[in-house]
Design a protein around this motif. Structure first.
Motif, PDB file in Angstrom:
ATOM      1  N   LYS A 158      -5.940  -2.716  -2.428  1.00  0.00           N
ATOM      2  CA  LYS A 158      -4.697  -3.442  -2.217  1.00  0.00           C
ATOM      3  C   LYS A 158      -3.993  -2.869  -0.994  1.00  0.00           C
ATOM      4  CE  LYS A 158      -2.014  -3.777  -5.751  1.00  0.00           C
ATOM      5  NZ  LYS A 158      -1.298  -3.600  -7.019  1.00  0.00           N
ATOM      6  N   PRO A 159      -3.404  -3.698  -0.193  1.00  0.00           N
ATOM      7  CA  PRO A 159      -2.632  -3.165   0.941  1.00  0.00           C
ATOM      8  C   PRO A 159      -1.397  -2.447   0.416  1.00  0.00           C
ATOM      9  CG  PRO A 159      -2.463  -5.559   0.840  1.00  0.00           C
ATOM     10  CD  PRO A 159      -3.445  -5.143  -0.211  1.00  0.00           C
ATOM     11  N   SER A 160      -1.133  -1.301   0.955  1.00  0.00           N
ATOM     12  CA  SER A 160      -0.001  -0.515   0.453  1.00  0.00           C
ATOM     13  C   SER A 160       1.270  -0.937   1.167  1.00  0.00           C
ATOM     14  CB  SER A 160      -0.249   0.969   0.670  1.00  0.00           C
ATOM     15  OG  SER A 160      -0.406   1.224   2.041  1.00  0.00           O
ATOM     16  N   SER A 161       2.316  -1.028   0.376  1.00  0.00           N
ATOM     17  CA  SER A 161       3.627  -1.354   0.935  1.00  0.00           C
ATOM     18  C   SER A 161       4.347  -0.051   1.261  1.00  0.00           C
ATOM     19  CB  SER A 161       4.435  -2.177  -0.064  1.00  0.00           C
ATOM     20  OG  SER A 161       4.822  -1.376  -1.153  1.00  0.00           O
ATOM     21  N   PRO A 162       5.328  -0.092   2.121  1.00  0.00           N
ATOM     22  CA  PRO A 162       6.075   1.133   2.450  1.00  0.00           C
ATOM     23  C   PRO A 162       6.736   1.774   1.225  1.00  0.00           C
ATOM     24  CG  PRO A 162       6.602  -0.610   4.010  1.00  0.00           C
ATOM     25  CD  PRO A 162       5.752  -1.209   2.943  1.00  0.00           C
ATOM     26  N   GLU A 163       7.128   0.939   0.257  1.00  0.00           N
ATOM     27  CA  GLU A 163       7.763   1.478  -0.943  1.00  0.00           C
ATOM     28  C   GLU A 163       6.773   2.251  -1.806  1.00  0.00           C
ATOM     29  OE1 GLU A 163       9.478  -1.859  -2.853  1.00  0.00           O
ATOM     30  OE2 GLU A 163      11.173  -1.963  -1.468  1.00  0.00           O
ATOM     31  N   ASP A 164       5.515   1.854  -1.783  1.00  0.00           N
ATOM     32  CA  ASP A 164       4.504   2.523  -2.595  1.00  0.00           C
ATOM     33  C   ASP A 164       4.228   3.945  -2.118  1.00  0.00           C
ATOM     34  OD1 ASP A 164       4.262   0.279  -4.140  1.00  0.00           O
ATOM     35  OD2 ASP A 164       2.449  -0.449  -3.131  1.00  0.00           O
TER      36      ASP A 164
ATOM     37  N   ASN B  96      -9.858  -8.507  -3.001  1.00  0.00           N
ATOM     38  CA  ASN B  96      -8.493  -7.978  -2.918  1.00  0.00           C
ATOM     39  C   ASN B  96      -8.436  -6.453  -3.115  1.00  0.00           C
ATOM     40  OD1 ASN B  96      -9.121  -7.904  -5.582  1.00  0.00           O
ATOM     41  ND2 ASN B  96      -7.230  -8.838  -6.311  1.00  0.00           N
TER      42      ASN B  96
ATOM     43  N   LEU C  14      13.856   4.801   1.410  1.00  0.00           N
ATOM     44  CA  LEU C  14      13.453   3.498   0.886  1.00  0.00           C
ATOM     45  C   LEU C  14      13.614   3.408  -0.632  1.00  0.00           C
ATOM     46  CD1 LEU C  14      10.190   2.887   2.940  1.00  0.00           C
ATOM     47  CD2 LEU C  14      12.407   1.794   3.258  1.00  0.00           C
TER      48      LEU C  14
END
Length: 85
Positions: free
Chosen positions: A6-12, A3, A22
């Protein structure tokens, strides 16, 4: 590790790439939910205390040598300095 990263979210990454639209709704909700940290009377008292402390620091810087014990034999009497109380 499977894992990682971690894949980044747009909010991050919104704050870093300048896309504040956002984050603004979340920030506004947190600001509205938070109560004021101090009342106006508390702030006024804190300001008065700070000014008094600064005045005392300045008095010791300007007149501290008059209050200091610089005569180990006690040949001269020192005058009372009310500003240093």
């Amino acid at each position: 590790r499977t894992n990682w990263p971690k894949p980044s979210s747009p909010e991050d990454v919104a704050a870093f790439d300048g896309n504040w639209s956002l984050l603004e709704p979340k920030l506004e909700k947190k600001i509205k939910a938070g109560a004021p940290a101090a009342s106006a009377d508390d702030i006024a008292q804190a300001v008065k205390d700070s000014v008094k402390a600064l005045m005392m620091i300045r008095a010791y810087r300007m007149r501290g040598h008059l209050h200091a014990q610089l005569d180990p034999l006690g040949l001269e009497k020192s005058d009372y300095q009310p500003e240093l109380d």
